[in-house]
Design a protein around this motif. Structure first.
Motif, PDB file in Angstrom:
ATOM      1  N   ALA A  53       2.438  44.295 -13.852  1.00 40.92           N
ATOM      2  CA  ALA A  53       3.889  44.154 -13.849  1.00 40.92           C
ATOM      3  C   ALA A  53       4.561  44.680 -12.567  1.00 40.92           C
ATOM      4  CB  ALA A  53       4.170  44.908 -15.134  1.00 40.92           C
ATOM      5  N   ALA A  54       4.055  45.784 -12.132  1.00 36.68           N
ATOM      6  CA  ALA A  54       4.712  46.502 -10.927  1.00 36.68           C
ATOM      7  C   ALA A  54       4.380  45.304  -9.881  1.00 36.68           C
ATOM      8  CB  ALA A  54       3.845  47.696 -10.670  1.00 36.68           C
ATOM      9  N   LEU A  55       3.458  44.794  -9.668  1.00 39.68           N
ATOM     10  CA  LEU A  55       3.273  43.681  -8.549  1.00 39.68           C
ATOM     11  C   LEU A  55       4.148  42.550  -8.799  1.00 39.68           C
ATOM     12  CD1 LEU A  55      -0.490  43.665  -8.163  1.00 39.68           C
ATOM     13  CD2 LEU A  55       0.999  44.463  -6.535  1.00 39.68           C
ATOM     14  N   ASP A  56       4.362  42.106 -10.058  1.00 36.48           N
ATOM     15  CA  ASP A  56       5.282  41.055 -10.218  1.00 36.48           C
ATOM     16  C   ASP A  56       6.810  41.519  -9.933  1.00 36.48           C
ATOM     17  OD1 ASP A  56       3.104  39.534 -10.919  1.00 36.48           O
ATOM     18  OD2 ASP A  56       3.599  39.769 -12.892  1.00 36.48           O
ATOM     19  N   TYR A  57       6.867  42.706 -10.346  1.00 34.91           N
ATOM     20  CA  TYR A  57       8.301  43.114 -10.141  1.00 34.91           C
ATOM     21  C   TYR A  57       8.647  43.257  -8.544  1.00 34.91           C
ATOM     22  CZ  TYR A  57      12.633  46.137 -11.234  1.00 34.91           C
ATOM     23  OH  TYR A  57      13.510  46.674 -11.317  1.00 34.91           O
ATOM     24  N   ARG A  58       7.960  43.677  -7.973  1.00 35.89           N
ATOM     25  CA  ARG A  58       8.000  43.928  -6.558  1.00 35.89           C
ATOM     26  C   ARG A  58       8.228  42.639  -5.925  1.00 35.89           C
ATOM     27  NH1 ARG A  58       4.424  47.568  -2.160  1.00 35.89           N
ATOM     28  NH2 ARG A  58       6.155  47.782  -0.852  1.00 35.89           N
ATOM     29  N   GLN A  59       7.678  41.373  -6.275  1.00 34.91           N
ATOM     30  CA  GLN A  59       7.968  40.171  -5.431  1.00 34.91           C
ATOM     31  C   GLN A  59       9.325  39.869  -5.801  1.00 34.91           C
ATOM     32  OE1 GLN A  59       5.417  37.450  -7.675  1.00 34.91           O
ATOM     33  NE2 GLN A  59       3.437  38.187  -6.306  1.00 34.91           N
ATOM     34  N   GLN A  60      10.035  40.267  -6.858  1.00 44.83           N
ATOM     35  CA  GLN A  60      11.427  40.086  -7.136  1.00 44.83           C
ATOM     36  C   GLN A  60      12.198  41.047  -6.174  1.00 44.83           C
ATOM     37  OE1 GLN A  60      12.299  39.718 -11.499  1.00 44.83           O
ATOM     38  NE2 GLN A  60      10.241  39.010 -12.020  1.00 44.83           N
ATOM     39  N   ARG A  61      11.670  42.191  -6.150  1.00 42.05           N
ATOM     40  CA  ARG A  61      12.597  43.375  -5.452  1.00 42.05           C
ATOM     41  C   ARG A  61      11.491  43.984  -4.396  1.00 42.05           C
ATOM     42  NH1 ARG A  61      15.785  47.042  -9.546  1.00 42.05           N
ATOM     43  NH2 ARG A  61      16.712  47.567  -7.639  1.00 42.05           N
ATOM     44  N   PRO A  62      11.408  43.186  -3.356  1.00 46.11           N
ATOM     45  CA  PRO A  62      10.447  43.622  -2.135  1.00 46.11           C
ATOM     46  C   PRO A  62      10.561  45.194  -1.625  1.00 46.11           C
ATOM     47  CG  PRO A  62      11.375  41.509  -1.711  1.00 46.11           C
ATOM     48  CD  PRO A  62      12.137  41.945  -2.735  1.00 46.11           C
ATOM     49  N   ASN A  63      11.623  45.606  -1.882  1.00 46.19           N
ATOM     50  CA  ASN A  63      11.803  46.890  -1.395  1.00 46.19           C
ATOM     51  C   ASN A  63      11.773  48.127  -2.561  1.00 46.19           C
ATOM     52  OD1 ASN A  63      12.549  46.608   1.526  1.00 46.19           O
ATOM     53  ND2 ASN A  63      14.098  45.109   0.199  1.00 46.19           N
ATOM     54  N   PHE A  64      11.284  47.711  -3.704  1.00 45.88           N
ATOM     55  CA  PHE A  64      11.072  48.429  -5.052  1.00 45.88           C
ATOM     56  C   PHE A  64       9.509  48.756  -5.026  1.00 45.88           C
ATOM     57  CE2 PHE A  64      11.036  50.584  -9.042  1.00 45.88           C
ATOM     58  CZ  PHE A  64      12.214  50.893  -9.149  1.00 45.88           C
ATOM     59  N   TYR A  65       9.130  49.930  -5.017  1.00 45.62           N
ATOM     60  CA  TYR A  65       7.675  50.373  -5.068  1.00 45.62           C
ATOM     61  C   TYR A  65       7.325  50.989  -6.287  1.00 45.62           C
ATOM     62  CZ  TYR A  65       2.998  52.105  -4.130  1.00 45.62           C
ATOM     63  OH  TYR A  65       1.580  52.240  -4.174  1.00 45.62           O
ATOM     64  N   VAL A  66       6.532  50.591  -7.172  1.00 43.35           N
ATOM     65  CA  VAL A  66       5.965  51.517  -8.570  1.00 43.35           C
ATOM     66  C   VAL A  66       4.728  52.062  -8.265  1.00 43.35           C
ATOM     67  CG1 VAL A  66       5.580  51.356 -10.900  1.00 43.35           C
ATOM     68  CG2 VAL A  66       7.358  49.841  -9.784  1.00 43.35           C
ATOM     69  N   ASN A  67       4.729  53.332  -8.115  1.00 44.45           N
ATOM     70  CA  ASN A  67       3.405  54.142  -7.985  1.00 44.45           C
ATOM     71  C   ASN A  67       2.854  54.361  -9.409  1.00 44.45           C
ATOM     72  OD1 ASN A  67       1.291  55.807  -7.069  1.00 44.45           O
ATOM     73  ND2 ASN A  67       2.419  57.466  -7.140  1.00 44.45           N
ATOM     74  N   VAL A  68       1.608  53.726  -9.647  1.00 41.26           N
ATOM     75  CA  VAL A  68       1.145  53.778 -10.951  1.00 41.26           C
ATOM     76  C   VAL A  68      -0.259  54.580 -10.924  1.00 41.26           C
ATOM     77  CG1 VAL A  68       0.030  52.267 -12.599  1.00 41.26           C
ATOM     78  CG2 VAL A  68       1.892  51.346 -11.378  1.00 41.26           C
ATOM     79  N   GLN A  69      -0.290  55.628 -11.685  1.00 46.39           N
ATOM     80  CA  GLN A  69      -1.485  56.670 -11.776  1.00 46.39           C
ATOM     81  C   GLN A  69      -2.069  56.392 -13.058  1.00 46.39           C
ATOM     82  OE1 GLN A  69       0.068  60.011 -10.305  1.00 46.39           O
ATOM     83  NE2 GLN A  69       1.039  59.397  -8.543  1.00 46.39           N
ATOM     84  N   GLY A  70      -3.206  56.950 -13.414  1.00 45.40           N
ATOM     85  CA  GLY A  70      -3.749  57.270 -14.545  1.00 45.40           C
ATOM     86  C   GLY A  70      -3.582  58.623 -15.075  1.00 45.40           C
ATOM     87  N   GLY A  71      -4.844  59.581 -15.414  1.00 49.05           N
ATOM     88  CA  GLY A  71      -4.780  60.641 -15.663  1.00 49.05           C
ATOM     89  C   GLY A  71      -4.937  61.076 -17.395  1.00 49.05           C
ATOM     90  N   GLY A  72      -4.706  59.992 -18.227  1.00 46.10           N
ATOM     91  CA  GLY A  72      -4.737  60.237 -19.570  1.00 46.10           C
ATOM     92  C   GLY A  72      -3.298  60.480 -20.091  1.00 46.10           C
ATOM     93  N   SER A  73      -3.248  60.117 -21.421  1.00 46.65           N
ATOM     94  CA  SER A  73      -1.845  60.187 -22.092  1.00 46.65           C
ATOM     95  C   SER A  73      -1.387  61.678 -22.267  1.00 46.65           C
ATOM     96  CB  SER A  73      -2.213  59.832 -23.639  1.00 46.65           C
ATOM     97  OG  SER A  73      -2.485  58.457 -23.818  1.00 46.65           O
ATOM     98  N   GLY A  74      -2.332  62.654 -22.165  1.00 46.92           N
ATOM     99  CA  GLY A  74      -1.822  64.135 -22.202  1.00 46.92           C
ATOM    100  C   GLY A  74      -0.928  64.290 -21.004  1.00 46.92           C
ATOM    101  N   THR A  75      -1.437  63.932 -19.793  1.00 47.19           N
ATOM    102  CA  THR A  75      -1.076  63.882 -18.315  1.00 47.19           C
ATOM    103  C   THR A  75       0.454  63.397 -18.184  1.00 47.19           C
ATOM    104  OG1 THR A  75      -3.064  64.248 -17.347  1.00 47.19           O
ATOM    105  CG2 THR A  75      -1.339  63.633 -15.901  1.00 47.19           C
ATOM    106  N   GLY A  76       0.426  62.147 -18.870  1.00 42.53           N
ATOM    107  CA  GLY A  76       1.580  61.334 -18.897  1.00 42.53           C
ATOM    108  C   GLY A  76       2.676  61.967 -19.539  1.00 42.53           C
TER     109      GLY A  76
END
Length: 298
Positions: A53-76
């Motif tokens: 979704a972040a890649l698709d969203y950036r195609q619509q808004r090229p200057n918007f970057y979404v940094n996606v990380q894991g870490g587990g539910s507790g971390t989130g």
């Protein structure tokens, strides 16, 4: 006198050149659009949806970057509470974590994820009972021959502490019992790879990680399929939650709105998750499952 005039001319030329260069730099800077970013972290099970979704969203808004990380539910959950990230993804309700102050958080369910037991094909097992699953993951059954498979030692691959998938598996498949102490893996992807490469290995992963090289046994004769999750015939499933703070910025809410769009719904289905709208039952944070009255919601 002539050389003095030449010096004056040269000085004016340099001054003009400097002014023009500065103007060009200023114009170039003014033409640069504002760049924005936000950070999403937490459940590794739901990570593929957010990344796509972040890649698709950036195609619509090229200057918007979404940094996606894991870490587990507790971390989130902990990091979104502490304002370290913008969106926390979780396989469990925030209220299930007694260490969190959740009144400032807002929950939006993105999708449903089935959770399946996976085994290495060399085990020779394609069907288990729930009672056998509990005994395998609590260390009471140690050889696949004991459940109709080959004479092969069982190697249990557990998920790490803080994993939402682990919390749900222990609650729903093991009836609240803790799984045995064994090697732990932080992500669904790593658990899948180890099971695929290790004879006798067994673990549990979200449905999208049931890929080639592993077997997902039926449990009590029920296959791990989306259709069986939708009506709760397959009982090991969880919501994929998106948690934001109630005072989140507009950029966060715009991205959240996109994540609820039909375009992302197609991504959810393609990746092997189940849209919320497809569910015929609902489960609350106490684990109580009730049928959805579709007529009442129209």
């Amino acid at each position: 006198m002539e050389s003095e005039t030449m010096c004056v001319k040269r000085f004016k030329q340099l001054l003009l050149l400097s002014f023009c260069s500065g103007l060009l730099i200023c114009l170039a800077g003014c033409q640069q659009p504002n760049k924005e970013s936000l950070t999403v972290a937490g459940s590794t099970a739901v990570q593929p949806i957010i990344e796509t979704a972040a890649l698709d969203y950036r195609q619509q808004r090229p200057n918007f970057y979404v940094n996606v990380q894991g870490g587990g539910s507790g971390t989130g959950l902990s990091q979104v509470t502490e304002r370290a990230i913008d969106i926390g993804t979780s396989d469990v309700f925030a209220t299930q974590n007694s260490d969190l102050t959740t009144e400032k958080l807002q929950d939006q369910k993105l999708a449903v994820s089935g959770i399946a037991v996976i085994v290495n094909p060399q085990t020779g097992v394609s069907n288990l009972t729930m009672a056998q699953v509990r005994k395998i993951f609590t260390g009471k059954i140690t050889n696949w021959q004991q459940v109709g498979g080959k004479h092969l030692p069982i190697t249990v691959i557990n998920r790490a502490e803080g994993s939402g998938t682990r919390l749900n598996f222990e609650a729903l498949a093991l009836a609240g019992r803790p799984s045995m102490t064994t090697q732990e893996q932080a992500s669904s992807g790593t658990a899948y790879q180890i099971v695929r490469e290790t004879a006798g290995a067994v673990s549990y992963v979200a449905f999208p990680y049931i890929q080639s090289g592993v077997t997902a046994p039926k449990i009590d004769g029920i296959a791990p399929t989306a259709k069986n999750v939708e009506n709760n015939h397959w009982k090991i499933w969880s919501y994929e939650h998106l948690y934001i703070r109630k005072d989140s910025s507009k950029k966060v809410r715009y991205f959240m709105k996109y994540l609820k769009s039909n375009q992302v719904k197609k991504v959810i289905v393609k990746l092997g998750f189940i849209p919320i709208s497809s569910m015929k039952v609902v489960r609350d944070h106490h684990g109580i499952v009730k049928p959805i009255n579709k007529e009442a919601t129209r």
